[in-house]
Write an enzyme that holds these catalytic residues in place. Structure first.
Site, PDB file in Angstrom:
ATOM      1  N   LYS A  65      35.637  13.049  48.665  1.00 54.20           N
ATOM      2  CA  LYS A  65      35.291  13.107  50.098  1.00 54.20           C
ATOM      3  C   LYS A  65      33.864  13.612  50.298  1.00 54.20           C
ATOM      4  CE  LYS A  65      38.711  15.872  51.102  1.00 54.20           C
ATOM      5  NZ  LYS A  65      39.275  15.942  49.742  1.00 54.20           N
ATOM      6  N   THR A  66      33.543  14.703  49.610  1.00 55.72           N
ATOM      7  CA  THR A  66      32.195  15.247  49.761  1.00 55.72           C
ATOM      8  C   THR A  66      31.185  14.268  49.169  1.00 55.72           C
ATOM      9  OG1 THR A  66      33.126  17.464  49.629  1.00 55.72           O
ATOM     10  CG2 THR A  66      30.760  17.281  49.304  1.00 55.72           C
ATOM     11  N   ASP A 253      32.179  17.851  56.850  1.00 51.87           N
ATOM     12  CA  ASP A 253      33.019  18.071  55.664  1.00 51.87           C
ATOM     13  C   ASP A 253      34.104  19.092  56.029  1.00 51.87           C
ATOM     14  OD1 ASP A 253      33.917  17.831  53.089  1.00 51.87           O
ATOM     15  OD2 ASP A 253      32.174  18.730  52.118  1.00 51.87           O
ATOM     16  N   GLU A 254      35.197  19.104  55.285  1.00 52.79           N
ATOM     17  CA  GLU A 254      36.288  20.080  55.476  1.00 52.79           C
ATOM     18  C   GLU A 254      36.759  20.116  56.932  1.00 52.79           C
ATOM     19  OE1 GLU A 254      37.406  21.499  52.793  1.00 52.79           O
ATOM     20  OE2 GLU A 254      35.743  21.753  51.380  1.00 52.79           O
ATOM     21  N   GLN A 331      44.680  21.094  52.490  1.00 54.30           N
ATOM     22  CA  GLN A 331      43.751  22.164  52.128  1.00 54.30           C
ATOM     23  C   GLN A 331      43.354  23.001  53.334  1.00 54.30           C
ATOM     24  OE1 GLN A 331      40.687  21.312  49.049  1.00 54.30           O
ATOM     25  NE2 GLN A 331      41.375  19.206  49.268  1.00 54.30           N
TER      26      GLN A 331
HETATM   27  P1  ATP Z   1      37.771  18.646  47.703  1.00 56.22           P
HETATM   28  O1  ATP Z   1      38.930  18.167  48.498  1.00 56.22           O
HETATM   29  O2  ATP Z   1      38.158  19.630  46.688  1.00 56.22           O
HETATM   30  O3  ATP Z   1      36.635  19.074  48.570  1.00 56.22           O
HETATM   31  P2  ATP Z   1      36.467  16.123  47.387  1.00 56.22           P
HETATM   32  O4  ATP Z   1      37.420  15.117  47.859  1.00 56.22           O
HETATM   33  O5  ATP Z   1      35.381  16.505  48.293  1.00 56.22           O
HETATM   34  O6  ATP Z   1      37.253  17.390  46.855  1.00 56.22           O
HETATM   35  P3  ATP Z   1      34.365  15.659  45.513  1.00 56.22           P
HETATM   36  O7  ATP Z   1      34.019  17.072  45.277  1.00 56.22           O
HETATM   37  O8  ATP Z   1      33.498  14.838  46.361  1.00 56.22           O
HETATM   38  O9  ATP Z   1      35.866  15.573  46.028  1.00 56.22           O
HETATM   39  O10 ATP Z   1      34.550  14.904  44.139  1.00 56.22           O
HETATM   40  C1  ATP Z   1      35.296  15.478  43.099  1.00 56.22           C
HETATM   41  C2  ATP Z   1      34.667  15.130  41.770  1.00 56.22           C
HETATM   42  O11 ATP Z   1      34.873  13.767  41.498  1.00 56.22           O
HETATM   43  C3  ATP Z   1      33.173  15.356  41.747  1.00 56.22           C
HETATM   44  O12 ATP Z   1      32.806  15.830  40.477  1.00 56.22           O
HETATM   45  C4  ATP Z   1      32.623  13.964  41.971  1.00 56.22           C
HETATM   46  O13 ATP Z   1      31.347  13.822  41.417  1.00 56.22           O
HETATM   47  C5  ATP Z   1      33.638  13.109  41.257  1.00 56.22           C
HETATM   48  N1  ATP Z   1      33.732  11.731  41.807  1.00 56.22           N
HETATM   49  C6  ATP Z   1      34.080  11.402  43.059  1.00 56.22           C
HETATM   50  N2  ATP Z   1      34.067  10.077  43.209  1.00 56.22           N
HETATM   51  C7  ATP Z   1      33.704   9.544  42.019  1.00 56.22           C
HETATM   52  C8  ATP Z   1      33.521   8.199  41.520  1.00 56.22           C
HETATM   53  N3  ATP Z   1      33.702   7.141  42.292  1.00 56.22           N
HETATM   54  N4  ATP Z   1      33.150   8.065  40.243  1.00 56.22           N
HETATM   55  C9  ATP Z   1      32.971   9.147  39.448  1.00 56.22           C
HETATM   56  N5  ATP Z   1      33.136  10.412  39.849  1.00 56.22           N
HETATM   57  C10 ATP Z   1      33.493  10.623  41.125  1.00 56.22           C
HETATM   58 MG    MG Z   2      34.862  18.361  49.139  1.00 57.66          MG
END
Ligand code: ATP
Ligand code: MG
Length: 846
Positions: A65-66, A253-254, A331
């Site tokens: 997401k981030t 975000d969040e 979360q």
């Molecule tokens: P959270 O809910 O904990 O905030 P999030 O959904 O924001 O998590 P991110 O932090 O954006 O998730 O991504 C999690 C990890 O996965 C990061 O290390 C990111 O670089 C990696 N990632 C996300 N998408 C991809 C992708 N398409 N290919 C490779 N790595 C990815």
């Molecule tokens: Mg995130």
């Protein structure tokens, strides 16, 4: 375009393609997809490329997401849709904002210039407010008050209203006001029934007075950075319009953790002019609550879910703005602070036609970690539910380790970390996530002993916390009466009528006589320098110090600490404090006393503290991160240690007591956040015993451990020393509760744990023995004092420069004649004030 350019009539400037113009977009479309797009999965890519209209990305932890938000900004910038100054991007912490800028730089292959509107709600709100301060009766250089200033100001207001601040503490009012501000309520909007709960019906008036005083002081508190911004937008439509025009894209975000004020603020900015965002409507009565979580957290919101603002009136013409919010209902961990998970659930309603995108692939964690976390969160009833998969290997199983006590837990984790280090892992890839800040103490001490660099994220280090510094100050004065800094810190904490004037007077005397403050105090109380009340109060304090000093020679130092905290009124001060963080502070104080047990005497303990305090690692040092679970949101680490999974601590007893099932579910979301921070290893620990006031008490492993799936969990032996707590010693008696062991009981383990807790003297924590409830009442804990507490006036050995019959002048009492000299204590017959005893440093020869 917000800046109209002047075009000279006879000299046409070179053609500049319009940002976001058709030509720019066509050119972007013709080029091969840049890496920041090509490495996204199709759903992520859709979320990034859907730039027009509202988008909600509702997806689980680690699904990117981030990453989507960051890629989206990169996409907007590189396609020329908007300039950095036209993108509003809200992150949950300043650290997250810095991280996002850094990642953007990498994606775009160049340093990102500007992005002035990438930050937290409060930092951006504050920035807007400064530009228009006059419109909200402030000047642009207004100060942002910290909590101490805020409390001081509220105390003044309470005393002006003749409200007893023992019965109605200023901190409680601060918590209420913060709760109102979180809900976007100005003084006029607070429902009268709710305002009346404080200060015999004067809560509303106090809030109003407080806001007025802030204006006079040219100050704002943290909550104002948003609330006053909302007022600005509502009262100054032109200002609002200018920001609506400026922000072509809004990203959040969040989103699951936004509160009502943040929601209102966003909605105002994300509507085109014409939209009217109305005030929150209040449903029913709202009761008071204290923060069900730990220490350094911001003030509490109110118990009942905050009312949701009315929707906007339907308007066919209203253009929907380009707002993209990302979040995960699983979360949502700030409900206690007024966050409204509802905001995410009603996004489609608020932004009709919104595109909702779900991401299902987790890129962060290995199979076992993801399965364990998903299985755990499935125990919550109030959730949307979602599928998560990983294409990663299963990796190592989540480990659960029982340690004998928290010390062994810290020792075990310390050893595991050293082992990881030997295997070549960086400390930067290791985190310890605790439920309550008091837990950090054991780790910080351990790491100092091991010489392992660590950093505390999102809050102060344990021994730097205000309440710990206060308690240490008392002990330091006992240990060394000449410790002026310590003396000054606590002379009026808790408040005992020894304000700035007294301290100044003591300083004057001490400086002239070259003596420590406490010695100056001892001398001054023998005279008439001070008003009788203050003098009595200072005399009591000095008598207490004398008594404690004598006691320190005969009672164990831990007991001494308890006595001092009790008798000084310090513990009581926090017990009476009903603000959000008071309970956490009491926990920290108890932990401080516990930590002293490890040292032979007070001196040894204080030396250890100065060592710990001395160790300030460099920012870029390779170091283990220590933080609360709340601060860990959005972060990720290869190796995550999660200590303290015990009933009462996690789930935290206060959350259960005050919020029932909702509290339990929020705790479970927190547990889920914790496990999902791990990329490769998630290591859960619990201590089977805790020391409370020197006696051992058995704990019950957290019900969340019961809820982990057997296939993904491994029970391991503690490396911490005794070997008692591991699977061997523990096995059947405890872990048969765990689903991980295929429990054959029909009653879930935690329910049995609760039943056990209900009947137990020994099974778990009942209220009186829980280490997580506040200190017992000071009355019940008072022990008979064996030592006489007379303040013995010692001769200072200092001779006065004055002689009998000298004519002198005293600032307060005027002219007089010296009639008696006792060391540096003079008796003077003042012409007007009569006979007084004074210290010689306060008089001059006339
Ligand atoms: P959270 O809910 O904990 O905030 P999030 O959904 O924001 O998590 P991110 O932090 O954006 O998730 O991504 C999690 C990890 O996965 C990061 O290390 C990111 O670089 C990696 N990632 C996300 N998408 C991809 C992708 N398409 N290919 C490779 N790595 C990815
Ligand atoms: Mg995130």
């Amino acid at each position: 375009m917000t800046d109209a350019r002047k075009v000279p009539t006879n000299d046409l400037p070179a053609y500049q393609p319009a940002a976001g113009g058709i030509a720019a977009r066509a050119r972007a479309a013709a080029a091969p997809a840049p890496t920041y797009l090509s490495n996204l999965n199709p759903e992520q890519r859709e979320a990034v490329e859907t730039l027009d209209g509202p988008v909600l990305v509702l997806a689980g932890a680690g699904t990117g997401k981030t990453k989507v938000l960051t890629s989206r900004i990169a996409h907007i910038l590189s396609t020329g849709r908007a300039r950095p100054g036209e993108i509003l991007s809200v992150t949950f912490t300043n650290k997250a904002a810095r991280e996002m800028k850094h990642r953007l730089g990498i994606m775009l292959g160049q340093a990102v210039e500007g992005m002035p509107w990438l930050g937290t709600f409060h930092s951006i709100g504050g920035r807007i407010l400064r530009s228009h301060a006059e419109l909200v009766q402030l000047k642009s250089n207004f100060t942002v008050l910290d909590t101490d200033d805020q409390i001081r100001l509220l105390k003044q207001l309470l005393s002006a209203e003749n409200i007893d601040d023992k019965r109605w503490p200023a901190r409680m009012l601060a918590g209420l006001i913060d709760g109102w501000k979180n809900r976007g309520l100005t003084p006029a909007q607070v429902p009268s029934g709710e305002a009346a709960v404080f200060g015999n019906g004067k809560g509303g008036k106090l809030y109003k007075d407080y806001q007025e005083r802030l204006k006079i002081l040219n100050a704002a508190d943290f909550g104002d950075l948003l609330l006053e911004c909302i007022r600005l937008f509502r009262e100054q439509p032109d200002v609002l319009k200018s920001y609506q025009a400026r922000f072509k894209y809004i990203l959040v975000d969040e989103y699951q953790d936004t509160n009502v004020a943040q929601y209102l603020w966003l909605r105002l900015l994300s509507q085109n002019s014409g939209g009217v965002v109305t005030s929150p409507r209040v449903r029913g009565e709202v009761g008071l609550q204290s923060n069900p979580v730990e220490g350094d957290s911001p003030p509490a919101a109110l118990a009942e879910a905050a009312p949701h603002p009315d929707p906007l009136p339907a308007s066919g013409e209203r253009e929907q703005r380009n707002i993209c919010c990302v979040g995960d209902d699983d979360q949502s961990i700030y409900g206690w602070r007024g966050a409204e998970v509802d905001n995410i659930l009603r996004f489609e309603h608020d932004f009709p036609g919104a595109k909702v995108i779900r991401l299902e692939r987790n890129y962060r964690s290995t199979g076992h970690i993801l399965a364990a976390a998903s299985h755990l969160i499935a125990h919550n009833e109030g959730r949307l539910g979602k599928t998560l998969r990983t294409e990663d290997e299963d990796g190592e199983k989540v480990t659960v380790t029982g340690a004998w006590d928290s010390e062994e837990e810290a020792r075990g984790i310390g050893e595991e970390i050293e082992q990881l280090q030997r295997e070549g892992h960086k400390l930067n890839d290791i985190a310890i996530l605790v439920r309550a800040s008091f837990q950090m103490r054991e780790f910080e001490d351990r790491f100092v002993t091991l010489g392992l660099p660590y950093r505390v994220i999102g809050g102060p280090r344990f021994y730097e916390r205000a309440e710990i510094r206060d308690a240490l100050a008392y002990l330091r004065v006992i240990n060394s009466p000449a410790d002026d800094l310590a003396f000054e810190r606590i002379v009026n904490v808790p408040k005992r009528g020894l304000g700035d004037a007294t301290v100044q007077m003591l300083h004057d005397h001490a400086r002239r006589r070259r003596i420590p403050l406490s010695e100056a105090a001892r001398q001054v109380i023998e005279t008439d320098e001070m008003k009788p009340k203050a003098r009595g109060s200072l005399r009591d304090l000095m008598t207490s110090f004398e008594r404690w000093r004598k006691q320190s020679e005969v009672v164990p130092h831990t007991e001494l600490a308890e006595v001092v905290l009790d008798e000084s009124g310090y513990t009581e001060m926090w017990q009476k404090d009903r603000s959000a963080d008071a309970a956490g502070r009491l926990e920290n104080l108890k932990e401080l006393v516990r930590s002293m047990e490890e040292f032979e005497n007070l001196q040894g303990f204080l030396e250890h503290i100065s060592l710990v305090m001395d160790r300030e690692g460099a920012a870029d040092e390779d170091a283990v991160s220590v933080m609360t679970l709340h601060s860990a949101k959005g972060l990720e680490f290869d190796n995550v240690f999660l200590p303290g999974w015990e009933e009462g601590l996690f789930p935290h007893q206060r959350a259960l007591d005050e919020q029932g099932r909702a509290g339990l579910e929020e705790e479970r979301r927190l547990a889920h956040v914790g496990i999902t921070r791990a990329r490769k290893r998630a290591k859960l620990y619990f201590a089977t015993n805790r020391r409370i006031h020197g006696t051992w008490s058995t704990t019950i492993p957290s019900r969340f451990l019961d809820e982990l799936p057997a296939a993904n969990v491994e029970i391991t032996e503690s490396k911490g020393g005794s070997g008692w707590g591991g699977a061997g010693g523990y096995g059947s008696s405890r872990f048969d509760n765990l689903e991980a062991f295929g429990s054959s009981y029909s009653t879930p383990g935690w329910q049995r744990a609760q039943q056990q807790r209900g009947r137990s003297g020994g099974g778990g924590f009942n209220e009186s023995q829980s280490p997580f409830s506040s200190f017992g009442s000071s009355a019940s804990r008072k022990r008979p004092m064996v030592i006489e507490g007379e303040l013995v006036a010692k001769s200072t050995g200092i001779e006065s420069d004055f002689s009998l019959d000298d004519r002198v002048f005293h600032q307060k009492f005027g002219y007089g004649r010296v009639t008696k000299i006792d060391g540096n204590k003079l008796t003077i017959a003042f012409d007007k004030a009569g006979e007084k005893k004074v210290v010689d440093s306060f008089v001059e020869r006339a």
